[in-house]
Design an enzyme around this catalytic site. Sequence first.
Site, mmCIF file in Angstrom:
data_model
loop_
_atom_site.group_PDB
_atom_site.id
_atom_site.type_symbol
_atom_site.label_atom_id
_atom_site.label_comp_id
_atom_site.label_asym_id
_atom_site.label_seq_id
_atom_site.Cartn_x
_atom_site.Cartn_y
_atom_site.Cartn_z
ATOM 1 N N GLU A 103 143.239 22.225 54.352
ATOM 2 C CA GLU A 103 144.667 22.353 54.644
ATOM 3 C C GLU A 103 145.476 22.390 53.353
ATOM 4 O O GLU A 103 146.392 23.212 53.199
ATOM 5 C CB GLU A 103 145.161 21.167 55.489
ATOM 6 C CG GLU A 103 144.453 21.005 56.814
ATOM 7 C CD GLU A 103 143.281 20.032 56.771
ATOM 8 O OE1 GLU A 103 143.071 19.328 57.772
ATOM 9 O OE2 GLU A 103 142.569 19.981 55.742
ATOM 10 N N CYS A 126 143.370 14.893 58.576
ATOM 11 C CA CYS A 126 143.443 13.481 58.204
ATOM 12 C C CYS A 126 144.908 13.107 57.952
ATOM 13 O O CYS A 126 145.793 13.960 57.994
ATOM 14 C CB CYS A 126 142.617 13.228 56.943
ATOM 15 S SG CYS A 126 143.341 13.963 55.450
ATOM 16 N N CYS A 167 146.649 15.060 54.992
ATOM 17 C CA CYS A 167 147.027 16.429 55.337
ATOM 18 C C CYS A 167 148.146 16.457 56.375
ATOM 19 O O CYS A 167 149.021 17.327 56.324
ATOM 20 C CB CYS A 167 145.808 17.199 55.812
ATOM 21 S SG CYS A 167 144.598 17.458 54.474
ATOM 22 N N HIS A 210 141.426 19.296 50.271
ATOM 23 C CA HIS A 210 141.033 19.576 51.646
ATOM 24 C C HIS A 210 141.443 21.007 51.988
ATOM 25 O O HIS A 210 142.320 21.597 51.334
ATOM 26 C CB HIS A 210 141.711 18.604 52.597
ATOM 27 C CG HIS A 210 141.212 17.200 52.487
ATOM 28 N ND1 HIS A 210 141.487 16.248 53.437
ATOM 29 C CD2 HIS A 210 140.455 16.572 51.545
ATOM 30 C CE1 HIS A 210 140.920 15.100 53.097
ATOM 31 N NE2 HIS A 210 140.302 15.272 51.942
#
Length: 160
Positions: free
Chosen positions: A63, A91, A94, A61
């Site tokens: 992040e 999410c 993360c 992701h």
Amino acid sequence: MNRPLIIDRSQDEFFMREALRLARQGAECGEVPVGAVLVRSGEIIGRGFNCPISTHDPSAHAEMMAIRAAAEAVANYRLPGATLYVTLEPCSMCAGLIVHTRIQRLVFGAAEPRAGAAVSQGRFFSQDFLNHRVLVEGGILAEECGAVLGEFFRQRRQKS
């Protein structure tokens, strides 16, 4: 390393625009357009955009990529005093990473109504069991961040 936090809206918008640039870069690669930058002492120390499809890595992701880059750049797995700017509400995966790396502040653009762990589907950062507190602020350039995602999915539906 935690310094008194002085919030500067123009600085928040400046760094969110860089995250948006990265999100668009991800979209050009066929990835869901989410971008992130990690900033400490006014300097970007990590950048990333979503790339789980191209890397065959479900954890890739935006992040995660920005945090990995920053940790490598500063040679430390802890990132106290840092602010993470991300175009979409994180999410749960993360959110956990943000706490473990001791990031001081999270600034996100658009809310993620289905899986957002900061405010939409839960308030992860407010849980009593956490040993680190993250300051959370959402809605910075939210319309623009949401529009990038909306356009990506609109184009995807037209192709199918």
